[in-house]
Design a protein around this motif. Structure first.
Motif, PDB file in Angstrom:
ATOM      1  N   TYR A  90      28.154 -52.418  -6.052  1.00  0.00           N
ATOM      2  CA  TYR A  90      26.900 -53.083  -6.401  1.00  0.00           C
ATOM      3  C   TYR A  90      27.028 -54.593  -6.266  1.00  0.00           C
ATOM      4  N   LEU A 156      26.231 -52.780 -15.313  1.00  0.00           N
ATOM      5  CA  LEU A 156      24.851 -52.463 -14.959  1.00  0.00           C
ATOM      6  C   LEU A 156      24.268 -51.401 -15.888  1.00  0.00           C
ATOM      7  N   VAL A 192      17.324 -53.181 -13.068  1.00  0.00           N
ATOM      8  CA  VAL A 192      18.698 -52.658 -13.077  1.00  0.00           C
ATOM      9  C   VAL A 192      18.677 -51.145 -13.248  1.00  0.00           C
TER      10      VAL A 192
END
Length: 215
Positions: A90, A156, A192
């Motif tokens: 990510y 995250l 997110v």
């Protein structure tokens, strides 16, 4: 005779730096979006001739469509999925438009639920611009910078967990610049959570084993 002019110039310079340090903040359209609407608008780039797929929330506020318009700063999330192993990496990506001298960003800092983290940049590119000089301040010249940093899935997920209906939550970060013109930005927790949901949906749609082509 020169003092008022000097003071005005210094005030303008300080004002410019203050604005630059403030950054873009959150994208207004994402404030009213849910993880589900973000996930549905996440763009998936999946080429059969590529071993990795890329998912991006860059155009989620416009329902996955790129629309022409004025230059605007934008923070967004990117996920890269290895189709053979299923491993996902990510990144936080940021597009910055600014006037004046070229900026050199080298690192980033972000607030995770566990505390402040400092990371090196994975992306730091100058965009195409019309400035004829890199040495002089030209107010009419707008430059573009593309920067980004890697972020782990655990952070995250912790940020996504802060999302509540009616309370978008937030994820803030700062890009550190060599001359001190730092840039602060952020994403809502819904974005997110939406990317994580989009990745989960994508992983469910593919097999982790890639069959070799028939001869």
């Amino acid at each position: 005779m020169y003092r008022p002019i000097l003071f005005t110039g210094m005030a303008l310079l300080m004002s410019t730096v203050a604005v630059a340090n403030t950054g873009a903040g959150f994208h207004k359209k994402t404030l009213g979006m849910t993880p589900e609407t973000i996930a549905a608008a996440t763009v998936v780039e999946d080429d059969a001739l590529e071993s990795k797929a890329v998912l991006s929330t860059q155009y989620a506020p416009t329902k996955g469509k790129k629309r022409p318009g004025q230059l605007k700063d934008r923070a967004y999330l990117k996920a890269v999925v290895d189709k053979a192993s299923g491993v996902v990496s990510y990144e936080v990506q940021q597009i910055i438009h600014y006037p004046g001298d070229q900026r050199e960003y080298s690192s980033a800092q972000y607030l995770a639920p566990a505390g402040l983290r400092q990371v090196e940049l994975t992306d730091a590119r100058h965009g195409i611009q019309d400035c004829t000089s890199n040495d002089q301040y030209v107010p009419s010249c707008t430059r573009t910078k593309y920067v980004g940093f890697a972020i782990n899935e655990a952070d995250l997920k912790a940020i996504a967990a802060t999302y509540r209906v009616g309370d978008p939550g937030n994820f803030t970060f700062k890009f550190k610049e060599s001359s001190g013109v730092d840039y602060t930005s952020g994403l809502v927790a819904a974005e997110v959570a939406g990317l994580l949901k989009a990745v989960a949906n994508y992983q469910q749609s593919i097999s982790t084993a890639v069959a070799p082509p028939s001869s």
